[in-house]
Motif scaffolding. Structure first.
Motif, short mmCIF file in Angstrom:
data_model
loop_
_atom_site.label_atom_id
_atom_site.label_comp_id
_atom_site.label_asym_id
_atom_site.label_seq_id
_atom_site.Cartn_x
_atom_site.Cartn_y
_atom_site.Cartn_z
N GLY A 1 0.83 -1.20 0.00
CA GLY A 1 0.00 0.00 0.00
C GLY A 1 0.86 1.24 0.00
O GLY A 1 1.99 1.24 0.51
N SER A 2 0.35 2.30 -0.60
CA SER A 2 1.08 3.57 -0.61
C SER A 2 0.08 4.71 -0.60
O SER A 2 -1.08 4.55 -1.00
N GLY A 3 0.54 5.84 -0.13
CA GLY A 3 -0.32 7.03 -0.10
C GLY A 3 0.52 8.28 -0.13
O GLY A 3 1.72 8.25 0.19
N SER A 4 -0.09 9.38 -0.54
CA SER A 4 0.64 10.64 -0.59
C SER A 4 -0.32 11.80 -0.36
O SER A 4 -1.53 11.66 -0.50
N ALA A 5 0.24 12.92 0.01
CA ALA A 5 -0.53 14.15 0.19
C ALA A 5 0.39 15.32 -0.10
O ALA A 5 1.57 15.31 0.27
N ARG B 1 -3.38 7.00 6.03
CA ARG B 1 -4.68 6.36 5.86
C ARG B 1 -4.82 5.76 4.46
O ARG B 1 -5.40 4.67 4.29
N GLU B 2 -4.29 6.45 3.45
CA GLU B 2 -4.36 5.91 2.09
C GLU B 2 -3.52 4.65 1.96
O GLU B 2 -3.93 3.67 1.34
N ALA B 3 -2.33 4.64 2.57
CA ALA B 3 -1.46 3.47 2.50
C ALA B 3 -2.05 2.27 3.23
O ALA B 3 -1.78 1.12 2.87
N LEU B 4 -2.87 2.54 4.25
CA LEU B 4 -3.42 1.47 5.08
C LEU B 4 -4.88 1.16 4.76
O LEU B 4 -5.55 0.48 5.52
N ARG B 5 -5.35 1.64 3.61
CA ARG B 5 -6.78 1.54 3.31
C ARG B 5 -7.28 0.10 3.19
O ARG B 5 -8.47 -0.15 3.33
N ASP B 6 -6.36 -0.85 2.92
CA ASP B 6 -6.76 -2.25 2.80
C ASP B 6 -6.62 -3.02 4.10
O ASP B 6 -6.68 -4.25 4.11
N GLY B 7 -6.43 -2.30 5.19
CA GLY B 7 -6.40 -2.94 6.50
C GLY B 7 -5.06 -3.50 6.93
O GLY B 7 -5.00 -4.31 7.87
#
Length: 478
Positions: free
Chosen positions: A25-29, A56-62
């Motif tokens: 998972g990955s996320g950015s802002a 939260r975006e990186a961990l969206r799949d739990g």
């Protein structure tokens, strides 16, 4: 699984990776700041909001990481109270109102804002770590370096700083604490997740590149250029241009940060399609002009010149020719950086890895290999956030060394080999000569660059002794 968080200049990134390097998972802002002349500030509260969004975006799949580490820009500081609440805006690494290295930036903040006895100096990552744990925690020796921390002595230089202003310091990879319930609610990171001491973004990218054996080097090219390597001992630089971080493994990570890079391309062509210009630039090797593409005034590596500015020698025949000159100018500066490291006696002929946003351009990657006349490795995933996931894995005890963790988690995408030829020799010597003529480039470095160009096998004072340590790497499959 492990989590890494990277606080950059323009965004916050977060990744979750498995023990064998698969990114789950990955996320950015995005981040913005205030630029006004030499002023460059950001709001620490914006950092925390961006971390919450990216995490939260990186961990969206739990996913539930066991540990995390945080990296940030080197030299960015602020003042906070004893509970970690910001008292000032953040003074970014390239803010020109205060000295760029050592305790001077902290002194400037104290004088400018008069924050009182409760003020504490925090680095960018320190603030986020404090928010995650719900209390102030020690900083790491990597982030502390540009605030005057001497890793060899294990102490700060503190001219004029009040007692208690500077943080305690630990080695990168040291477990610091756990994510609090309050932070878990805001970020989505499970409460109790181990927080591990991180490193600066340049060191994080080096870990993500897998360049952790003595003699290997990682060139990180994005808005600016950062070159970092591995030596058995600190690299001594009387000019103070190159500085050495202490790694968690006990080796030293010498390197420097130049002002050339993608920022100069965006400034010259703000609305350009980079891929389209890359395709057209192939017709201009070498370009009709020689560029020194600084993104903003002042240079820090491979020489120090606060008065240095970008220049373009000659008149490009077209936008494509101009674009080619800028791409080549960055690569020529990269070559000069390696020549300077060689002059200092560093082993520079070992494995070289490219990371940073520039590797998205296959053409620029190949061009840089051609200018440097050496093969380069490109990892499959090279974000500094992954480097922090690797460091988190080490800090939580999943590997004996950071190098072992990186060997398991860093995946190689491909190796780029130069075609050969010396078509960039003349532009290189022209740039070196112009930098020397303007009084920015010291004579000994200019002479050494010319000597290495004429005799590519020559090395600096300790290069021959170190060369045997720098050639034993093998290529890993994708």
């Amino acid at each position: 699984m492990w989590m890494g968080i990277d606080l950059g200049t323009q965004s916050v990134r977060a990744v979750v990776a498995t023990d064998d390097g698969a990114v789950l998972g990955s996320g950015s802002a995005p981040l913005t700041g205030r630029r006004d002349g030499v002023r460059h500030e950001q709001s620490p509260d914006d950092w925390w909001s961006a971390v919450c969004t990216a995490a939260r975006e990186a961990l969206r799949d739990g996913h539930r990481p066991r540990a995390l580490a945080v990296c940030s820009t080197s030299g960015t500081v602020l003042l906070a109270d004893r509970n970690g609440r910001p008292l000032t805006p953040a003074l970014m690494y390239d803010d020109g109102r205060a000295p760029g290295r050592g305790p001077g930036r902290a002194l400037w903040l104290l004088r400018e804002y008069g924050a009182g006895r409760e003020a504490r100096v925090l680095h960018q990552a320190d603030l986020i770590v404090a928010r995650l744990a719900g209390r102030l925690l020690p900083t790491d020796s990597s982030h502390a370096l540009k605030t005057g921390y001497d890793a060899e002595r294990g102490a700060f230089e503190e001219p004029g700083l009040p007692e208690g202003v500077l943080p305690d310091v630990v080695l990168p990879g040291t477990p610091l604490g756990e994510v609090s319930r309050e932070a878990a609610e805001e970020t989505g990171i499970p409460a109790g997740t181990t927080v591990v001491a991180g490193m600066t973004d340049g060191c994080a990218a080096q870990i993500a590149s897998g360049s952790l054996t003595v003699g290997s080097w990682n060139s990180v090219l994005g808005t600016t250029l950062v070159l970092k390597g591995v030596t058995a001992e600190p690299l001594r630089d009387p000019a103070g241009v190159v500085y050495s971080h202490l790694s968690a493994d006990g080796t030293w990570l010498p390197g420097g940060a130049s002002g050339v890079g993608g920022g100069a391309l965006r400034a010259a062509f703000p609305d350009a399609d980079p891929a389209a210009l890359d395709a057209r630039a192939e017709d201009f090797e070498p370009a009709g002009a020689v560029a020194y593409p600084l993104g903003s005034p002042g240079e820090r590596f491979p020489f120090t010149a606060p008065e240095a500015t970008a220049f373009l020698l000659g008149r490009p025949a077209s936008d494509a020719d101009h674009w080619a000159a800028l791409l080549q100018g960055v690569a020529l500066t990269e070559r000069l950086c390696l020549d300077y490291l060689d002059l200092l006696g560093a082993p520079v002929d070992g494995p070289l890895t490219f990371t940073g946003g520039a590797v998205r351009s296959d053409y620029w990657t190949r061009l840089r290999a051609e200018v440097l006349q050496r093969p380069v490795r490109v990892p499959q995933y090279s974000e500094p956030a992954l480097g922090m996931a690797v460091l988190a894995a080490y800090g939580a005890g999943s590997a004996d060394t950071v190098a072992d963790a990186a060997e398991r988690m860093v995946r190689l995408r491909h190796v780029v080999r130069p075609r050969g030829g010396e078509r960039f020799t003349e532009p290189y010597l022209t740039m070196v000569g112009e930098l020397e003529r303007r009084g920015w480039l010291p004579g000994p470095l200019a002479a050494h660059a010319r000597a290495r160009t004429e005799h590519p096998g020559s090395t600096g004072s300790a290069g021959n002794a170190a060369r045997s340590e720098s050639t034993g790497s093998t290529e890993r499959p994708t």
